[in-house]
Design a protein around this motif. Structure first.
Motif, PDB file in Angstrom:
ATOM      1  N   HIS A  65       0.838  -1.197   0.000  1.00  0.00           N
ATOM      2  CA  HIS A  65       0.000   0.000   0.000  1.00  0.00           C
ATOM      3  C   HIS A  65       0.872   1.245   0.000  1.00  0.00           C
ATOM      4  O   HIS A  65       2.079   1.175   0.253  1.00  0.00           O
ATOM      5  CB  HIS A  65      -0.993  -0.009   1.167  1.00  0.00           C
ATOM      6  CG  HIS A  65      -0.347  -0.129   2.502  1.00  0.00           C
ATOM      7  ND1 HIS A  65      -0.168  -1.343   3.133  1.00  0.00           N
ATOM      8  CD2 HIS A  65       0.164   0.804   3.331  1.00  0.00           C
ATOM      9  CE1 HIS A  65       0.428  -1.148   4.293  1.00  0.00           C
ATOM     10  NE2 HIS A  65       0.644   0.145   4.436  1.00  0.00           N
ATOM     11  N   GLU A  67       1.210   5.622   0.791  1.00  0.00           N
ATOM     12  CA  GLU A  67       0.764   6.809   1.511  1.00  0.00           C
ATOM     13  C   GLU A  67       1.493   8.020   0.962  1.00  0.00           C
ATOM     14  O   GLU A  67       2.642   7.912   0.531  1.00  0.00           O
ATOM     15  CB  GLU A  67       1.149   6.705   3.005  1.00  0.00           C
ATOM     16  CG  GLU A  67       0.195   5.901   3.846  1.00  0.00           C
ATOM     17  CD  GLU A  67       0.655   5.836   5.300  1.00  0.00           C
ATOM     18  OE1 GLU A  67       1.439   6.724   5.727  1.00  0.00           O
ATOM     19  OE2 GLU A  67       0.237   4.891   5.987  1.00  0.00           O
ATOM     20  N   CYS A  68       0.806   9.163   0.992  1.00  0.00           N
ATOM     21  CA  CYS A  68       1.467  10.397   0.579  1.00  0.00           C
ATOM     22  C   CYS A  68       1.229  11.426   1.667  1.00  0.00           C
ATOM     23  O   CYS A  68       0.062  11.740   1.977  1.00  0.00           O
ATOM     24  CB  CYS A  68       0.902  10.871  -0.752  1.00  0.00           C
ATOM     25  SG  CYS A  68       1.828  12.251  -1.401  1.00  0.00           S
ATOM     26  N   GLY A  70       1.181  11.121   4.715  1.00  0.00           N
ATOM     27  CA  GLY A  70       0.303  10.599   5.761  1.00  0.00           C
ATOM     28  C   GLY A  70      -1.071  10.144   5.271  1.00  0.00           C
ATOM     29  O   GLY A  70      -1.819   9.534   6.014  1.00  0.00           O
ATOM     30  N   ARG A  71      -1.425  10.443   4.021  1.00  0.00           N
ATOM     31  CA  ARG A  71      -2.734  10.039   3.493  1.00  0.00           C
ATOM     32  C   ARG A  71      -2.579   8.821   2.591  1.00  0.00           C
ATOM     33  O   ARG A  71      -1.603   8.701   1.854  1.00  0.00           O
ATOM     34  CB  ARG A  71      -3.348  11.171   2.664  1.00  0.00           C
ATOM     35  CG  ARG A  71      -4.055  12.242   3.508  1.00  0.00           C
ATOM     36  CD  ARG A  71      -4.680  13.314   2.621  1.00  0.00           C
ATOM     37  NE  ARG A  71      -3.688  13.952   1.741  1.00  0.00           N
ATOM     38  CZ  ARG A  71      -3.609  13.750   0.426  1.00  0.00           C
ATOM     39  NH1 ARG A  71      -4.453  12.955  -0.182  1.00  0.00           N
ATOM     40  NH2 ARG A  71      -2.667  14.351  -0.275  1.00  0.00           N
ATOM     41  N   LYS A  72      -3.564   7.946   2.654  1.00  0.00           N
ATOM     42  CA  LYS A  72      -3.555   6.759   1.815  1.00  0.00           C
ATOM     43  C   LYS A  72      -3.663   7.149   0.336  1.00  0.00           C
ATOM     44  O   LYS A  72      -4.410   8.056  -0.014  1.00  0.00           O
ATOM     45  CB  LYS A  72      -4.744   5.866   2.193  1.00  0.00           C
ATOM     46  CG  LYS A  72      -4.412   4.413   2.088  1.00  0.00           C
ATOM     47  CD  LYS A  72      -5.495   3.560   2.724  1.00  0.00           C
ATOM     48  CE  LYS A  72      -5.303   2.177   2.487  1.00  0.00           C
ATOM     49  NZ  LYS A  72      -5.197   1.194   1.811  1.00  0.00           N
TER      50      LYS A  72
END
Ligand SMILES: [Zn+2]
Length: 633
Positions: A65, A67-68, A70-72
């Motif tokens: 997975h 993240e950027c 802190g966001r998925k």
């Protein structure tokens, strides 16, 4: 060359740690500071350089997975080994688990005793960023684990159990002490995946070869290992090969070199890298303290070390043009494996005799074994070594029961091509030139500066990776005439692209060497390879033209009876020995559990069993032979 170990500004950054030893999982975190604004593409190689088969390493990625900040972020699978992350400004972080339970030199392996990985199995390629420095933080088991876990039933995270684990790799340390966990660095992705990593409690041997530090890390229990003998023997091999390529400067092409050896109950294999090799061997092949004889197993192991070390020059730097750079997504077909693998196979055992690790008699018996092996199969009459090289991906690496009748090995026949050329050049120049001169010329012209050059990047190129352009088939072949001063074109054409047997008997003659066929032709033979299966005798391969083939028997048939007498895996030879050549006997077999009967017309094995011997007369022949087998290291 010593390098400055300062952290560069933009890097591709990985963290790898053994996350679950019992489930054989490495966890990898990849950070890309400024991802492709159109959406970052990532992929895992479909194959590992040195082993010419599509292996689809991405199938071992269990979860992934992104993240950027802190966001998925959404990851879209593009094909069997590629993903594209949704657009983001960065930093983009990719986390994934790699299942590591392949006990070979080609992939990754992890349990409570050790961890091993090749970057081709663990490090996603960040498209467009391949030329940047790649930094890897290699962490011990237990590092970075989630402390919120309240499940204490799994004690594999008990750090104390792994407190003595060390790291062996030829990767350059960035922030790590030698043999410790910490941060390592490679100049680019191509380099990153060319330094396998071993972690665990290994035995470490150290020596210098012409001033360059060398190590062998041995993982796996080996009681009473004779480390002194092994160290001394490896040093001889390495120094000889360094001096072969650089007789004046004796300069090795790397700053340091690491042999990563995994000793198991039964196993054999090696894979070459630019400054290291990964090896698997049988525990019994390693030398025991107090036993000074050269066992067949130890000789085989030294031959393997010699082979992989020779690749440091021949294939890791003298490369075919198609490997410069590698296309890691697809097969990279080259007609040159007869040179890269075959000539390496020639020099592996030649190094052992030249350094005195084996004597001339032992060397000739190894040559005879190779020769008889090549002559065993009719595949040699159908496929040239150039074609065998090209089709390695689908034929040599994917051999079935018909391989002996369809495929020739570019290793074994390739080594005989090297032998033929070496003997021919030496005899026709009265010892003034040899294959050694051709190898040195290849090295100086195409290999020595390989990693110092920059490859021109075509748009289609998978990786804009620094490196030379490699060497073409035509350039290799032209070099033989140029260096030897002879006209070897016709001989090369026949040896490399032809399927007739090589004229070795004539080539040996000026050296006082004879080939004598000692095959016993008084006994009947099935001319088939058999395999024991539940005590039964099963045909594993049927040799074209032999008695089994002519009777209509097939690979896979279970032999039940010959002339009404029961056949087992252990009595087939003695049973056949009771009959005379020319006798015809019934044979009963099961094929797909159906009983079938065939008529077997007994005849002798047609394959030769050459013995290679030398004589010290005439003196000129002995002199030529001694110059050939002499150590120049
Ligand atoms: Zn090889």
């Amino acid at each position: 060359m010593a390098r400055n170990s300062k952290a560069p500004k933009e890097t591709v950054h990985y963290t790898i740690r053994p996350a679950d030893l019992a489930l054989h999982l490495f966890e990898v975190r990849l950070t890309i500071a400024s991802p492709d604004p159109e959406g970052q593409v990532l992929s895992l190689p479909a194959w590992i350089p040195g082993s010419y088969m599509i292996r689809e390493f991405a199938r071992n990625i269990v979860q992934i997975h992104a993240e950027c900040a802190g966001r998925k972020v959404k990851l879209t699978k593009l094909d069997k080994h590629s993903w594209k992350a949704a657009r983001c400004d960065g930093p983009l972080q990719i986390s994934y688990q790699v299942y590591a339970w392949d006990l070979s030199v080609r992939a990754a392996h992890l349990d409570q005793t050790h961890g091993f990985f090749n970057g081709t199995s663990t490090f996603l390629q960040v498209h467009g960023k391949e030329a940047l420095p790649h930094v890897v933080d290699i962490q011990p088991p237990g590092a970075g684990r989630d402390d919120r876990r309240d499940d204490d039933s799994d004690d594999s995270h008990d750090d104390a159990r792994y407190a003595h684990w060390r790291v062996a790799t030829s990767l350059r340390e960035l922030k790590a002490r030698r043999h410790r966990f910490g941060t390592y660095i490679a100049d680019n992705y191509d380099e990153l995946i060319d330094h396998p990593v071993e972690m665990g409690e290994f035995v470490l041997l150290r020596f210098e070869a012409h001033g360059v530090p060398h190590e062998m890390a041995i993982t796996g229990r080996v009681p009473n290992l004779d480390t002194d003998r092994l160290t001394a023997d490896l040093k001889k091999i390495c120094e000889h090969q360094i001096a072969l390529f650089e007789p004046a400067s004796k300069r090795a092409p790397m700053d340091r070199y690491v042999f990563l050896t995994l000793a198991v109950g039964d196993g054999y294999g090696g894979l070459e890298h630019r400054a290291s090799t990964a090896l698997i061997c049988a525990r019994a092949d390693l030398p025991v303290k107090g036993q000074a004889t050269m066992s067949e197993g130890y000789r085989t192991f030294l031959g393997l070390c010699s082979h992989e070390y020779f690749h440091t020059w021949n294939i890791k730097r003298i490369k075919p043009a198609v490997f410069a750079p590698y296309d890691l997504r697809h097969e990279n077909h080259t007609p040159l494996l007869w040179l890269l693998e075959g000539f390496t196979s020639y020099y592996d055992d030649l190094t052992l005799v030249r350094t005195g690790l084996i004597d001339e008699k032992a060397y000739f018996s190894l040559l005879a074994k190779t020769l008889n092996g090549v002559l065993r199969g009719t595949g040699r009459l159908k496929q040239s070594v150039a074609d065998s090289s090209f089709d390695a991906w689908t034929k040599y690496y994917r051999q079935d029961e018909n391989a002996t009748n369809a495929v020739v090995s570019y290793y074994t026949k390739g080594s005989l091509v090297a032998l033929l050329l070496d003997l021919t050049i030496r005899a026709q120049t009265a010892g003034k030139r040899s294959l050694d001169d051709v190898m040195r010329a290849l090295w100086r012209r195409y290999g020595r500066d390989f990693y110092a050059q920059t490859n021109s990047v075509s748009e289609a190129s998978a990786a804009n990776t620094p490196g030379g352009r490699g060497v073409t088939e035509a350039e290799v072949e032209a070099l033989f005439d140029e260096i030897s001063g002879l006209s070897l074109k016709a001989l090369l054409e026949k040896a490399v692209r032809g399927t007739r047997d090589l004229p070795l008997e004539a080539a040996f003659e000026p050296f006082g060497i004879t080939m004598k066929d000692g095959a016993k032709r008084s006994r009947p033979s099935l001319e088939a390879r058999t395999r024991k299966e539940n005590g039964d005798c099963k045909l594993a391969a049927v040799y074209e033209g032999g008695a089994a083939h002519q009777a209509g028997l097939s690979a896979g048939d279970v032999l039940l009876a010959i002339d009404g007498l029961r056949v087992t895996a252990s009595n087939v030879e003695s049973l056949l020995g009771r009959y005379r050549l020319g006798d015809t006997v019934p044979v009963h077999v099961f094929r797909r559990d159906e009983l079938m009967t065939f008529k077997l017309n007994l005849k002798a094995d047609s394959a030769p069993q050459y013995a290679i011997e030398s004589s010290n007369k005439p003196v000129a022949a002995a002199r030529l032979r001694k110059a050939w087998l002499r150590n120049r290291g």
